[in-house]
Design a protein around this motif. Structure first.
Motif, mmCIF file in Angstrom:
data_model
loop_
_atom_site.group_PDB
_atom_site.id
_atom_site.type_symbol
_atom_site.label_atom_id
_atom_site.label_comp_id
_atom_site.label_asym_id
_atom_site.label_seq_id
_atom_site.Cartn_x
_atom_site.Cartn_y
_atom_site.Cartn_z
ATOM 1 N N LEU A 1 0.826 -1.214 0.000
ATOM 2 C CA LEU A 1 0.000 0.000 0.000
ATOM 3 C C LEU A 1 0.857 1.260 0.000
ATOM 4 O O LEU A 1 0.498 2.258 -0.606
ATOM 5 C CB LEU A 1 -0.932 0.017 1.219
ATOM 6 N N THR A 2 1.998 1.209 0.675
ATOM 7 C CA THR A 2 2.867 2.391 0.756
ATOM 8 C C THR A 2 3.807 2.536 -0.431
ATOM 9 O O THR A 2 4.426 3.586 -0.583
ATOM 10 C CB THR A 2 3.722 2.354 2.039
ATOM 11 N N ALA A 3 3.926 1.490 -1.249
ATOM 12 C CA ALA A 3 4.992 1.512 -2.251
ATOM 13 C C ALA A 3 4.566 1.200 -3.673
ATOM 14 O O ALA A 3 5.405 1.221 -4.573
ATOM 15 C CB ALA A 3 6.076 0.517 -1.829
ATOM 16 N N TYR A 4 3.306 0.922 -3.917
ATOM 17 C CA TYR A 4 2.933 0.445 -5.248
ATOM 18 C C TYR A 4 3.176 1.450 -6.372
ATOM 19 O O TYR A 4 3.751 1.087 -7.403
ATOM 20 C CB TYR A 4 1.482 -0.073 -5.275
ATOM 21 N N PRO A 5 2.784 2.719 -6.216
ATOM 22 C CA PRO A 5 3.065 3.663 -7.313
ATOM 23 C C PRO A 5 4.563 3.775 -7.631
ATOM 24 O O PRO A 5 4.951 3.834 -8.796
ATOM 25 C CB PRO A 5 2.495 4.986 -6.808
ATOM 26 N N GLN A 6 5.407 3.757 -6.585
ATOM 27 C CA GLN A 6 6.852 3.806 -6.817
ATOM 28 C C GLN A 6 7.321 2.567 -7.570
ATOM 29 O O GLN A 6 8.227 2.636 -8.400
ATOM 30 C CB GLN A 6 7.628 3.894 -5.489
ATOM 31 N N ASP A 7 6.709 1.427 -7.290
ATOM 32 C CA ASP A 7 7.083 0.189 -7.975
ATOM 33 C C ASP A 7 6.711 0.251 -9.454
ATOM 34 O O ASP A 7 7.450 -0.255 -10.304
ATOM 35 C CB ASP A 7 6.418 -1.014 -7.296
ATOM 36 N N VAL A 8 5.571 0.856 -9.763
ATOM 37 C CA VAL A 8 5.169 1.026 -11.165
ATOM 38 C C VAL A 8 6.192 1.896 -11.896
ATOM 39 O O VAL A 8 6.626 1.569 -13.004
ATOM 40 C CB VAL A 8 3.746 1.623 -11.267
ATOM 41 N N ILE A 9 6.599 2.983 -11.262
ATOM 42 C CA ILE A 9 7.610 3.876 -11.858
ATOM 43 C C ILE A 9 8.921 3.116 -12.042
ATOM 44 O O ILE A 9 9.552 3.176 -13.109
ATOM 45 C CB ILE A 9 7.812 5.134 -11.003
ATOM 46 N N LYS A 10 9.341 2.372 -11.021
ATOM 47 C CA LYS A 10 10.585 1.598 -11.088
ATOM 48 C C LYS A 10 10.550 0.612 -12.254
ATOM 49 O O LYS A 10 11.506 0.503 -13.019
ATOM 50 C CB LYS A 10 10.818 0.835 -9.779
ATOM 51 N N SER A 11 9.442 -0.079 -12.396
ATOM 52 C CA SER A 11 9.330 -1.050 -13.491
ATOM 53 C C SER A 11 9.414 -0.378 -14.849
ATOM 54 O O SER A 11 10.043 -0.902 -15.773
ATOM 55 C CB SER A 11 8.024 -1.841 -13.363
ATOM 56 N N ARG A 12 8.796 0.793 -14.979
ATOM 57 C CA ARG A 12 8.880 1.533 -16.247
ATOM 58 C C ARG A 12 10.326 1.902 -16.567
ATOM 59 O O ARG A 12 10.768 1.789 -17.706
ATOM 60 C CB ARG A 12 8.044 2.815 -16.176
ATOM 61 N N VAL A 13 11.059 2.351 -15.549
ATOM 62 C CA VAL A 13 12.461 2.733 -15.747
ATOM 63 C C VAL A 13 13.287 1.515 -16.147
ATOM 64 O O VAL A 13 14.141 1.593 -17.033
ATOM 65 C CB VAL A 13 13.033 3.379 -14.463
ATOM 66 N N GLN A 14 13.017 0.375 -15.518
ATOM 67 C CA GLN A 14 13.842 -0.809 -15.740
ATOM 68 C C GLN A 14 13.478 -1.589 -17.001
ATOM 69 O O GLN A 14 14.242 -2.439 -17.435
ATOM 70 C CB GLN A 14 13.760 -1.729 -14.517
#
Length: 182
Positions: free
Chosen positions: A111-124
């Motif tokens: 819940l605290t990290a999902y949007p950041q994970d989406v951004i991370k996946s896009r970058v990677q």
């Protein structure tokens, strides 16, 4: 932890998305034959820096995620023990309390990290974005018109998996620590 997670997750994202490009689908070209091949080729093409692509956003994801994960686990475990025994000693927790605290801790981490994970996946995924900021800006453009769900694509299955996976992880951890008398 991010320094270990970043290269592993980068390889996972590259392997999961390697068939997504139109050129790869048309040509039937498989860029990587496995994790080792992906790692070696990424290192050959981009060096050590290539394996750590997305490290900054991984750290920005992991700090609140781990804080929520371990904080909620310990806090909920102590609260459940207090409810049962009237003391806040988490070391007196039983398997059910560990299971519940671990499951909800896993949900809180996502819940605290999902949007950041989406951004991370896009970058990677590749080199379309120069930075996490570029990926975030592109997601904001996609979100225009109220499509904020773009920041939570895949959230449902992740949350469904989070409870049982993390509940089992913490029960196994606690039982292992107990068996080792630690």
């Amino acid at each position: 932890m991010s320094f270990l997670n970043c290269p592993v997750e980068l390889l996972k994202v590259k392997l999961q998305t390697q068939y997504g490009s139109a050129a790869a689908a048309v040509a039937g070209h498989k860029p990587y034959t496995g994790v080792f091949n992906c790692g070696v080729r990424t290192f050959q093409e981009r060096g050590l820096r290539g394996l750590y692509r997305g490290l900054g956003i991984t750290i920005l994801r992991d700090i609140p995620s781990f804080w929520a994960y371990f904080g909620l686990y310990e806090g909920m475990k102590a609260a459940l023990v207090y409810r049962r025994l009237g003391v806040t000693d988490g070391s007196k927790s039983n398997g059910l309390e560990q299971f519940l605290a671990g499951g909800f801790a896993g949900i809180s981490a996502w819940l605290t990290a999902y949007p950041q994970d989406v951004i991370k996946s896009r970058v990677q995924m590749g080199y379309k974005y120069k930075s996490a900021t570029d990926a975030f800006k592109a997601l904001l453009v996609e979100a225009k018109g109220g499509n904020w769900r773009i920041f939570f694509r895949g959230f449902g299955p992740t949350i469904l998996r989070a409870f049982p996976a993390n509940a089992a992880t913490f029960v196994a951890y606690e039982w292992t620590m107990k068996a080792m008398h630690l």
